[in-house]
Scaffold this motif. Structure first.
Motif, PDB file in Angstrom:
ATOM      1  N   LEU A  61     -75.981 -40.741 -21.936  1.00  0.00           N
ATOM      2  CA  LEU A  61     -76.004 -41.075 -20.098  1.00  0.00           C
ATOM      3  C   LEU A  61     -75.002 -40.410 -19.508  1.00  0.00           C
ATOM      4  CD1 LEU A  61     -75.208 -44.839 -21.341  1.00  0.00           C
ATOM      5  CD2 LEU A  61     -77.633 -44.138 -20.856  1.00  0.00           C
ATOM      6  N   ASN A  62     -73.832 -39.709 -19.658  1.00  0.00           N
ATOM      7  CA  ASN A  62     -72.857 -39.098 -19.360  1.00  0.00           C
ATOM      8  C   ASN A  62     -71.396 -37.833 -20.693  1.00  0.00           C
ATOM      9  OD1 ASN A  62     -71.072 -38.723 -17.476  1.00  0.00           O
ATOM     10  ND2 ASN A  62     -70.570 -40.463 -16.843  1.00  0.00           N
ATOM     11  N   SER A  63     -71.413 -36.948 -19.541  1.00  0.00           N
ATOM     12  CA  SER A  63     -70.605 -36.665 -19.985  1.00  0.00           C
ATOM     13  C   SER A  63     -68.958 -36.346 -19.653  1.00  0.00           C
ATOM     14  CB  SER A  63     -71.180 -35.054 -20.642  1.00  0.00           C
ATOM     15  OG  SER A  63     -71.152 -34.521 -18.857  1.00  0.00           O
ATOM     16  N   ILE A  64     -67.704 -36.058 -21.159  1.00  0.00           N
ATOM     17  CA  ILE A  64     -66.591 -37.019 -20.843  1.00  0.00           C
ATOM     18  C   ILE A  64     -66.030 -35.436 -20.148  1.00  0.00           C
ATOM     19  CG2 ILE A  64     -64.935 -37.549 -21.487  1.00  0.00           C
ATOM     20  CD1 ILE A  64     -66.876 -39.438 -19.414  1.00  0.00           C
ATOM     21  N   ARG A  65     -65.219 -34.662 -19.725  1.00  0.00           N
ATOM     22  CA  ARG A  65     -64.528 -33.789 -20.109  1.00  0.00           C
ATOM     23  C   ARG A  65     -63.119 -33.896 -20.507  1.00  0.00           C
ATOM     24  NH1 ARG A  65     -62.538 -31.762 -15.027  1.00  0.00           N
ATOM     25  NH2 ARG A  65     -63.536 -33.820 -14.023  1.00  0.00           N
ATOM     26  N   MET A 166     -69.871 -53.583 -15.590  1.00  0.00           N
ATOM     27  CA  MET A 166     -70.009 -53.105 -14.572  1.00  0.00           C
ATOM     28  C   MET A 166     -70.150 -52.391 -13.151  1.00  0.00           C
ATOM     29  SD  MET A 166     -66.028 -54.487 -14.912  1.00  0.00           S
ATOM     30  CE  MET A 166     -65.601 -54.868 -13.176  1.00  0.00           C
ATOM     31  N   GLU A 167     -70.237 -53.016 -12.192  1.00  0.00           N
ATOM     32  CA  GLU A 167     -70.033 -52.071 -11.048  1.00  0.00           C
ATOM     33  C   GLU A 167     -68.412 -51.877 -10.606  1.00  0.00           C
ATOM     34  OE1 GLU A 167     -71.963 -52.799  -7.540  1.00  0.00           O
ATOM     35  OE2 GLU A 167     -72.738 -54.588  -8.425  1.00  0.00           O
ATOM     36  N   PHE A 168     -67.888 -50.351 -10.672  1.00  0.00           N
ATOM     37  CA  PHE A 168     -66.292 -50.318 -10.972  1.00  0.00           C
ATOM     38  C   PHE A 168     -66.385 -48.874 -10.011  1.00  0.00           C
ATOM     39  CE2 PHE A 168     -62.713 -47.888 -13.168  1.00  0.00           C
ATOM     40  CZ  PHE A 168     -62.198 -49.777 -12.702  1.00  0.00           C
ATOM     41  N   GLU A 169     -65.185 -48.314  -9.201  1.00  0.00           N
ATOM     42  CA  GLU A 169     -65.158 -47.166  -8.909  1.00  0.00           C
ATOM     43  C   GLU A 169     -64.741 -46.559  -9.442  1.00  0.00           C
ATOM     44  OE1 GLU A 169     -63.172 -45.537  -4.950  1.00  0.00           O
ATOM     45  OE2 GLU A 169     -64.387 -47.827  -4.882  1.00  0.00           O
ATOM     46  N   VAL A 170     -64.905 -45.845 -10.300  1.00  0.00           N
ATOM     47  CA  VAL A 170     -63.674 -44.781 -11.566  1.00  0.00           C
ATOM     48  C   VAL A 170     -63.316 -43.803 -10.555  1.00  0.00           C
ATOM     49  CG1 VAL A 170     -65.386 -45.353 -13.366  1.00  0.00           C
ATOM     50  CG2 VAL A 170     -65.362 -42.745 -12.006  1.00  0.00           C
ATOM     51  N   LEU A 171     -62.030 -43.344 -10.592  1.00  0.00           N
ATOM     52  CA  LEU A 171     -61.174 -42.235 -10.243  1.00  0.00           C
ATOM     53  C   LEU A 171     -61.919 -40.650 -10.684  1.00  0.00           C
ATOM     54  CD1 LEU A 171     -57.840 -42.453 -10.986  1.00  0.00           C
ATOM     55  CD2 LEU A 171     -58.818 -42.991  -9.549  1.00  0.00           C
ATOM     56  N   ASP A 172     -62.951 -40.183 -11.777  1.00  0.00           N
ATOM     57  CA  ASP A 172     -63.878 -39.077 -11.813  1.00  0.00           C
ATOM     58  C   ASP A 172     -64.541 -39.855 -12.743  1.00  0.00           C
ATOM     59  OD1 ASP A 172     -64.666 -36.480 -12.961  1.00  0.00           O
ATOM     60  OD2 ASP A 172     -62.723 -36.233 -12.397  1.00  0.00           O
ATOM     61  N   GLU A 173     -66.075 -39.283 -12.656  1.00  0.00           N
ATOM     62  CA  GLU A 173     -66.994 -39.921 -13.276  1.00  0.00           C
ATOM     63  C   GLU A 173     -67.278 -38.976 -14.842  1.00  0.00           C
ATOM     64  OE1 GLU A 173     -71.585 -39.455 -12.301  1.00  0.00           O
ATOM     65  OE2 GLU A 173     -70.728 -38.033 -11.106  1.00  0.00           O
ATOM     66  N   LYS A 174     -65.876 -37.915 -14.586  1.00  0.00           N
ATOM     67  CA  LYS A 174     -66.520 -37.662 -16.113  1.00  0.00           C
ATOM     68  C   LYS A 174     -64.907 -37.457 -16.779  1.00  0.00           C
ATOM     69  CE  LYS A 174     -70.401 -35.279 -15.579  1.00  0.00           C
ATOM     70  NZ  LYS A 174     -71.367 -35.971 -16.497  1.00  0.00           N
ATOM     71  N   MET A 175     -64.505 -38.408 -16.343  1.00  0.00           N
ATOM     72  CA  MET A 175     -62.669 -39.081 -16.984  1.00  0.00           C
ATOM     73  C   MET A 175     -63.036 -40.767 -17.810  1.00  0.00           C
ATOM     74  SD  MET A 175     -60.998 -35.546 -16.889  1.00  0.00           S
ATOM     75  CE  MET A 175     -58.561 -36.351 -17.130  1.00  0.00           C
ATOM     76  N   VAL A 176     -62.769 -40.873 -18.821  1.00  0.00           N
ATOM     77  CA  VAL A 176     -62.311 -42.081 -19.451  1.00  0.00           C
ATOM     78  C   VAL A 176     -60.622 -42.543 -18.553  1.00  0.00           C
ATOM     79  CG1 VAL A 176     -61.863 -42.968 -21.573  1.00  0.00           C
ATOM     80  CG2 VAL A 176     -63.777 -41.303 -21.254  1.00  0.00           C
ATOM     81  N   GLU A 177     -60.996 -43.754 -18.516  1.00  0.00           N
ATOM     82  CA  GLU A 177     -59.661 -44.053 -18.085  1.00  0.00           C
ATOM     83  C   GLU A 177     -59.201 -45.215 -19.017  1.00  0.00           C
ATOM     84  OE1 GLU A 177     -59.435 -46.025 -14.073  1.00  0.00           O
ATOM     85  OE2 GLU A 177     -61.157 -43.871 -13.474  1.00  0.00           O
ATOM     86  N   ILE A 193     -64.897 -46.424 -19.557  1.00  0.00           N
ATOM     87  CA  ILE A 193     -65.860 -45.282 -19.623  1.00  0.00           C
ATOM     88  C   ILE A 193     -66.676 -45.276 -18.573  1.00  0.00           C
ATOM     89  CG2 ILE A 193     -67.120 -44.577 -21.046  1.00  0.00           C
ATOM     90  CD1 ILE A 193     -65.941 -46.044 -24.145  1.00  0.00           C
ATOM     91  N   PRO A 194     -66.963 -44.464 -18.068  1.00  0.00           N
ATOM     92  CA  PRO A 194     -67.645 -43.950 -17.040  1.00  0.00           C
ATOM     93  C   PRO A 194     -69.048 -43.948 -16.773  1.00  0.00           C
ATOM     94  CG  PRO A 194     -66.089 -42.383 -16.757  1.00  0.00           C
ATOM     95  CD  PRO A 194     -66.431 -43.302 -17.855  1.00  0.00           C
ATOM     96  N   LEU A 195     -69.578 -44.494 -16.572  1.00  0.00           N
ATOM     97  CA  LEU A 195     -71.320 -44.203 -17.332  1.00  0.00           C
ATOM     98  C   LEU A 195     -72.542 -43.341 -15.066  1.00  0.00           C
ATOM     99  CD1 LEU A 195     -73.278 -47.190 -18.398  1.00  0.00           C
ATOM    100  CD2 LEU A 195     -71.331 -45.202 -19.402  1.00  0.00           C
ATOM    101  N   GLU A 196     -71.326 -43.533 -14.198  1.00  0.00           N
ATOM    102  CA  GLU A 196     -71.755 -43.449 -12.763  1.00  0.00           C
ATOM    103  C   GLU A 196     -70.738 -42.587 -12.103  1.00  0.00           C
ATOM    104  OE1 GLU A 196     -74.739 -45.087 -11.199  1.00  0.00           O
ATOM    105  OE2 GLU A 196     -76.474 -44.095 -13.047  1.00  0.00           O
ATOM    106  N   ASP A 197     -70.270 -42.970 -10.880  1.00  0.00           N
ATOM    107  CA  ASP A 197     -68.828 -42.738 -10.233  1.00  0.00           C
ATOM    108  C   ASP A 197     -68.731 -44.346  -9.568  1.00  0.00           C
ATOM    109  OD1 ASP A 197     -71.185 -43.314  -8.496  1.00  0.00           O
ATOM    110  OD2 ASP A 197     -70.555 -41.867  -6.829  1.00  0.00           O
TER     111      ASP A 197
END
Ligand SMILES: Cc1cc2nc3c(=O)[nH]c(=O)nc-3n(C[C@H](O)[C@H](O)[C@H](O)COP(=O)(O)OP(=O)(O)OC[C@H]3O[C@@H](n4cnc5c(N)ncnc54)[C@H](O)[C@@H]3O)c2cc1C
Length: 368
Positions: A61-65, A166-177, A193-197
């Protein structure tokens, strides 16, 4: 050989035992992998390891840095370790593995292992109950493991987790918070855990009441509360073992959550259970050799992970704030998310920076 449970632990065990035994997997549900009880976050190395078995790309679904570590007051540090990570969809992932397992094993779905004795189990099927005999049984039946209970295994303690897609505005879609602090978890942490931005799995792992912690995170956290956009699309909840428990007894083995095979400091189970199934496959049918080899490879990682988990329970909010502030000057590039001992190497230099006797005592005490 009988395997109770057709989740990741059951499927990987069957695949790794391969032709060494005639294997039947009984899966209680009509298919494995749902309802989803997972954030789906695994290291890139873990992704590569699973790719030996199935085409994990199909579940990607996504890759994380890296990760943002948030202090209770909303400050954060950025952390990039030695490996990236990916997010997978468990509904697809579990199915891919079960399908692969069915090539060398018999897979029987909608069949619950209902009672387990020394060499015989009662199975509840849609057609009624039946009895099957086995020489070896693997309990890959998760946190509620019937095999573990009936055969008297010492059980791990459990945290509880609750997670929203949920719909959530992540800080960066490649970073877990990751969110630390007593308001957001009792003894662990909360995460996104972001799936999209604008789409994430937002959850809490806690000793108790994850509902309340998740409510406080989403409504009161100085930063998170501004970024939730509403729409909860899925609710997942489940138990997370606190650490490794007994996993070999006579002719029975537990693999996965049934045995507490998760990283005690993150709750992630997919890498440690995979290694268990691989080592079991190498030495099968010598179960004591499996126990010894598994503890030899990962025993230290479990112990270190438990020490870090202990810290989550005793640090107060101002200590988290302080640690996250000084952490900005630490080089984390050598740490690996699957290996807590890689973090331990940083502790001596970190202790020199802390200079607060009470906090040093807490940190040192957790690792004794
Ligand atoms: C909210 C949450 C988020 C998580 N996030 C992550 C993450 O991001 N990364 C990560 O690595 N890990 C994560 N984990 C942990 C991870 O999901 C587990 O470690 C992993 O699913 C364990 O796999 P398993 O096969 O042991 O158990 P399960 O996935 O629970 O599978 C057990 C299977 O056994 C079947 N079963 C149960 N009882 C019986 C019975 N009596 N007879 C027959 N079948 C039975 C069940 O139907 C199920 O299919 C998370 C856990 C939770 C709760």
């Amino acid at each position: 050989m009988l395997i109770s449970g057709g989740g990741v632990a059951g499927s990987t065990s069957a695949i790794n035992i391969g032709e060494k035994a005639e294997v039947t997997i009984f899966e209680a549900k009509s298919a494995s992998g749902f309802p989803v009880k997972c954030g789906g976050l695994i290291s890139e190395d873990c992704y590569v390891a699973y790719s030996k078995y199935v085409d994990v790309k199909k579940a990607l679904l996504n890759s994380i840095r890296g990760a943002f570590f948030f202090s209770p007051s909303g400050k954060y540090l950025e952390l990039y370790g030695s490996s990236g990570a990916v997010v997978i969809e468990r509904k697809i992932f579990d199915q891919l593995l079960l399908r692969e397992a069915s090539k060398s094993s018999e897979v029987v779905v909608k069949s619950k292992v209902d009672a387990v004795g020394d060499r015989k189990a009662r199975i509840i099927t849609p057609e009624g109950e039946k009895f099957v005999e086995f020489d070896v049984v693997i309990g890959a039946d998760g946190a509620e493991s019937r095999v573990a209970r009936d055969l008297g295994f010492r059980r791990p303690e459990f945290f509880v987790a609750k997670q929203y897609l949920m719909e959530f505005e992540v800080l960066d879609e490649k970073m877990v918070e990751l969110y630390f602090g007593r308001s957001y978890s009792d003894g662990f942490f909360a995460y996104a855990i972001p799936l999209e931005d604008d789409l994430a799995r937002v959850g809490v792992v806690s000793r108790g009441n994850p509902d309340e912690h998740l409510r406080v995170l989403l409504e009161k956290h100085p930063d998170v509360s501004r970024r939730k956009k509403g729409g909860i699309l899925e609710v997942n909840a489940g138990a997370i073992p606190a650490g490794l428990a007994e996993f070999v007894r006579a002719n029975a083995v537990l693999i996965g959550d049934s045995a507490g095979m998760v990283k005690p400091y993150t709750g992630g189970g997919l890498y440690y259970l995979l290694r268990a199934s691989e080592i079991l496959g190498e030495v099968f049918p010598d179960l004591q050799a499996f126990r010894k080899a598994y503890l030899g490879e990962l025993g230290k990682e479990y112990r270190t992970g438990e020490s870090i988990q202990k810290l989550y329970g005793i640090l107060n909010d101002s200590e988290y704030d302080f640690l996250i502030e000084i952490g900005k000057d630490v080089d984390f590039s050598t740490i690996h998310m699957d290996s807590p001992s890689s973090l331990i190497r940083l502790i001596p230099s970190a202790l020199k920076m802390i200079k607060k006797p009470a906090l040093i005592k807490k940190i040192a005490g957790s690792f004794l």
